[in-house]
Design a protein around this motif. Structure first.
Motif, PDB file in Angstrom:
ATOM      1  N   ARG A 103      53.460  29.454  80.547  1.00 53.09           N
ATOM      2  CA  ARG A 103      52.022  29.774  80.174  1.00 53.09           C
ATOM      3  C   ARG A 103      51.809  30.263  78.526  1.00 53.09           C
ATOM      4  NH1 ARG A 103      49.722  29.915  84.806  1.00 53.09           N
ATOM      5  NH2 ARG A 103      50.724  30.635  86.681  1.00 53.09           N
ATOM      6  N   LYS A 104      50.749  30.077  78.202  1.00 55.52           N
ATOM      7  CA  LYS A 104      50.427  30.454  76.685  1.00 55.52           C
ATOM      8  C   LYS A 104      51.280  31.573  76.503  1.00 55.52           C
ATOM      9  CE  LYS A 104      46.902  30.945  72.920  1.00 55.52           C
ATOM     10  NZ  LYS A 104      45.703  30.538  73.084  1.00 55.52           N
ATOM     11  N   GLY A 105      51.906  31.587  75.012  1.00 63.67           N
ATOM     12  CA  GLY A 105      52.654  32.863  74.735  1.00 63.67           C
ATOM     13  C   GLY A 105      54.140  32.887  75.168  1.00 63.67           C
ATOM     14  N   VAL A 106      54.604  32.044  76.073  1.00 63.39           N
ATOM     15  CA  VAL A 106      55.894  32.055  76.280  1.00 63.39           C
ATOM     16  C   VAL A 106      56.871  31.646  75.229  1.00 63.39           C
ATOM     17  CG1 VAL A 106      57.642  31.134  78.067  1.00 63.39           C
ATOM     18  CG2 VAL A 106      55.594  32.067  78.921  1.00 63.39           C
ATOM     19  N   LEU A 107      57.825  32.185  75.103  1.00 60.98           N
ATOM     20  CA  LEU A 107      58.781  32.026  73.955  1.00 60.98           C
ATOM     21  C   LEU A 107      60.196  31.680  74.598  1.00 60.98           C
ATOM     22  CD1 LEU A 107      58.928  32.833  70.191  1.00 60.98           C
ATOM     23  CD2 LEU A 107      60.896  32.364  71.442  1.00 60.98           C
TER      24      LEU A 107
ATOM     25  N   LEU B 176      48.575  31.953  66.497  1.00 58.88           N
ATOM     26  CA  LEU B 176      47.978  31.067  67.562  1.00 58.88           C
ATOM     27  C   LEU B 176      47.928  31.481  68.743  1.00 58.88           C
ATOM     28  CD1 LEU B 176      49.147  27.521  66.004  1.00 58.88           C
ATOM     29  CD2 LEU B 176      47.053  28.775  65.568  1.00 58.88           C
ATOM     30  N   LEU B 177      48.749  32.555  68.967  1.00 59.92           N
ATOM     31  CA  LEU B 177      48.621  33.221  70.439  1.00 59.92           C
ATOM     32  C   LEU B 177      47.634  34.297  70.297  1.00 59.92           C
ATOM     33  CD1 LEU B 177      52.492  33.524  70.638  1.00 59.92           C
ATOM     34  CD2 LEU B 177      50.980  31.779  71.167  1.00 59.92           C
ATOM     35  N   ASP B 178      47.461  35.047  71.656  1.00 60.33           N
ATOM     36  CA  ASP B 178      46.604  35.824  71.819  1.00 60.33           C
ATOM     37  C   ASP B 178      47.077  37.660  71.683  1.00 60.33           C
ATOM     38  OD1 ASP B 178      44.624  34.138  72.579  1.00 60.33           O
ATOM     39  OD2 ASP B 178      45.149  33.793  74.398  1.00 60.33           O
ATOM     40  N   GLY B 179      48.532  37.587  71.430  1.00 57.32           N
ATOM     41  CA  GLY B 179      49.264  38.702  71.234  1.00 57.32           C
ATOM     42  C   GLY B 179      50.464  38.391  71.047  1.00 57.32           C
ATOM     43  N   GLU B 180      51.557  39.284  71.424  1.00 62.34           N
ATOM     44  CA  GLU B 180      52.945  39.174  71.180  1.00 62.34           C
ATOM     45  C   GLU B 180      53.472  37.932  72.247  1.00 62.34           C
ATOM     46  OE1 GLU B 180      54.878  40.566  68.690  1.00 62.34           O
ATOM     47  OE2 GLU B 180      52.996  41.254  68.146  1.00 62.34           O
ATOM     48  N   PRO B 181      54.597  37.445  71.686  1.00 59.49           N
ATOM     49  CA  PRO B 181      55.339  36.215  72.658  1.00 59.49           C
ATOM     50  C   PRO B 181      55.834  36.846  73.773  1.00 59.49           C
ATOM     51  CG  PRO B 181      56.561  36.471  70.767  1.00 59.49           C
ATOM     52  CD  PRO B 181      55.694  37.355  70.439  1.00 59.49           C
ATOM     53  N   LEU B 182      56.014  35.971  74.877  1.00 56.20           N
ATOM     54  CA  LEU B 182      56.614  36.410  76.064  1.00 56.20           C
ATOM     55  C   LEU B 182      57.936  35.995  76.248  1.00 56.20           C
ATOM     56  CD1 LEU B 182      53.559  35.651  78.620  1.00 56.20           C
ATOM     57  CD2 LEU B 182      53.786  37.929  77.457  1.00 56.20           C
TER      58      LEU B 182
ATOM     59  N   PRO C 203      70.906  17.122  68.558  1.00 56.53           N
ATOM     60  CA  PRO C 203      72.256  17.007  69.028  1.00 56.53           C
ATOM     61  C   PRO C 203      73.175  18.237  69.594  1.00 56.53           C
ATOM     62  CG  PRO C 203      71.924  16.044  66.867  1.00 56.53           C
ATOM     63  CD  PRO C 203      70.724  16.916  67.205  1.00 56.53           C
ATOM     64  N   GLU C 204      74.339  17.960  69.973  1.00 58.39           N
ATOM     65  CA  GLU C 204      75.206  19.162  70.500  1.00 58.39           C
ATOM     66  C   GLU C 204      75.215  19.950  69.162  1.00 58.39           C
ATOM     67  OE1 GLU C 204      75.700  15.784  70.723  1.00 58.39           O
ATOM     68  OE2 GLU C 204      76.094  15.503  72.935  1.00 58.39           O
ATOM     69  N   GLY C 205      75.519  21.264  69.375  1.00 56.30           N
ATOM     70  CA  GLY C 205      76.011  22.074  68.141  1.00 56.30           C
ATOM     71  C   GLY C 205      74.623  22.666  67.687  1.00 56.30           C
ATOM     72  N   PHE C 206      73.470  22.711  68.120  1.00 54.89           N
ATOM     73  CA  PHE C 206      72.269  23.170  67.502  1.00 54.89           C
ATOM     74  C   PHE C 206      71.704  24.234  68.771  1.00 54.89           C
ATOM     75  CE2 PHE C 206      72.663  19.661  65.109  1.00 54.89           C
ATOM     76  CZ  PHE C 206      71.684  19.886  64.047  1.00 54.89           C
ATOM     77  N   ALA C 207      70.873  25.289  68.247  1.00 50.17           N
ATOM     78  CA  ALA C 207      70.362  26.352  69.234  1.00 50.17           C
ATOM     79  C   ALA C 207      68.837  25.744  69.395  1.00 50.17           C
ATOM     80  CB  ALA C 207      70.583  27.544  68.696  1.00 50.17           C
ATOM     81  N   HIS C 208      68.152  25.896  70.409  1.00 54.64           N
ATOM     82  CA  HIS C 208      66.884  25.259  70.622  1.00 54.64           C
ATOM     83  C   HIS C 208      65.906  26.294  71.356  1.00 54.64           C
ATOM     84  CE1 HIS C 208      63.918  23.239  73.394  1.00 54.64           C
ATOM     85  NE2 HIS C 208      63.650  22.823  72.158  1.00 54.64           N
ATOM     86  N   GLY C 209      64.532  26.019  70.882  1.00 51.98           N
ATOM     87  CA  GLY C 209      63.849  27.003  71.623  1.00 51.98           C
ATOM     88  C   GLY C 209      62.289  26.706  71.263  1.00 51.98           C
ATOM     89  N   PHE C 210      61.333  26.862  71.931  1.00 51.83           N
ATOM     90  CA  PHE C 210      59.732  26.697  71.702  1.00 51.83           C
ATOM     91  C   PHE C 210      59.146  27.855  72.146  1.00 51.83           C
ATOM     92  CE2 PHE C 210      61.142  25.129  75.871  1.00 51.83           C
ATOM     93  CZ  PHE C 210      59.714  25.518  76.729  1.00 51.83           C
ATOM     94  N   VAL C 211      57.873  27.731  71.545  1.00 50.72           N
ATOM     95  CA  VAL C 211      56.735  28.764  72.096  1.00 50.72           C
ATOM     96  C   VAL C 211      55.647  27.896  72.562  1.00 50.72           C
ATOM     97  CG1 VAL C 211      55.632  29.157  69.649  1.00 50.72           C
ATOM     98  CG2 VAL C 211      55.408  30.702  71.626  1.00 50.72           C
ATOM     99  N   VAL C 212      55.076  28.522  73.514  1.00 51.99           N
ATOM    100  CA  VAL C 212      53.839  27.620  74.108  1.00 51.99           C
ATOM    101  C   VAL C 212      52.653  28.225  73.334  1.00 51.99           C
ATOM    102  CG1 VAL C 212      52.438  27.163  76.135  1.00 51.99           C
ATOM    103  CG2 VAL C 212      54.859  27.313  76.237  1.00 51.99           C
ATOM    104  N   LEU C 213      51.664  27.082  72.900  1.00 56.70           N
ATOM    105  CA  LEU C 213      50.429  27.524  72.017  1.00 56.70           C
ATOM    106  C   LEU C 213      49.355  26.920  73.004  1.00 56.70           C
ATOM    107  CD1 LEU C 213      51.845  26.247  68.653  1.00 56.70           C
ATOM    108  CD2 LEU C 213      51.706  28.381  69.419  1.00 56.70           C
TER     109      LEU C 213
END
Length: 189
Positions: free
Chosen positions: A53-57, A163-169, A116-126
């Motif tokens: 959902r929106k705001g999930v990081l 771009l979020l409605d509050g703090e990330p979840l 590639p291997e050796g990288f950290a990954h993340g995302f936030v839903v907008l």
């Protein structure tokens, strides 16, 4: 397949060629031979899909012992996707790249990110929701699971939180991620 460079030399945005007419479109998302010609000569062994959902990081995740390369795309929604170079011997160690990936309409461009291997990954839903699909080059390995804190000041990642409605979840596990300076790194500290 169009290949687009990012702020990190080894992380690429891939845009598959689409063939369309009044019925819709078709695109080849993965072809081992074509990917090998692009320098991505990997065997993918697991597919993962998430719905958020929106705001999930989510992140910044990586694995030790069995590192995973990831080929990621958004099936629906809008995310801001981030990769951080954790390879200690890399000239780009500790640097990040971020890219908006959107599939809010079936006619939107199809984009994938190769991390590639050796990288950290993340995302936030907008968007209100997002579905993300990614192929990995190794299986999930719980003992090797690690997380760098998404808001580590040393990384300086400008997450688009405005771009979020509050703090990330953030999950309880991600909330206690470590700072990069304290992280167990691929190939040792």
């Amino acid at each position: 397949m169009e290949v687009v460079d990012t702020a990190l030399a080894d992380v690429k945005v891939l845009r598959p060629r689409r063939f369309g007419d009044d019925r819709g479109w078709f695109a080849e998302m993965f072809n081992r031979e074509a990917f090998a010609k692009l320098g991505i000569d990997r065997e993918f062994v697991q597919d993962n899909q998430s719905f958020s959902r929106k705001g999930v990081l989510r992140g910044l995740h990586y694995q030790l012992g069995k590192p995973q390369g990831k080929l990621l795309r958004v099936l629906s929604g809008h995310i801001w996707d981030v990769a951080v170079d954790l390879r200690p011997d890399s000239p780009e160690f500790g640097k990040y790249m971020g890219v908006h990936l959107k599939r809010e309409d079936p006619m939107d461009a199809v984009e994938m990110v190769w991390i590639p291997e050796g990288f950290a990954h993340g995302f936030v839903v907008l968007s209100e929701t997002a579905e993300v699909l990614y192929k990995t080059t190794d299986l999930y390995y719980p003992q090797g699971e690690r997380c760098v804190l998404w808001n580590d000041p040393a990384l300086g990642i400008p997450w688009p939180l405005d771009l979020l409605d509050g703090e990330p979840l953030v999950s309880a596990k991600d909330a206690v991620g470590v700072l990069l300076r304290d992280a167990d790194l691929p190939g040792g500290k």
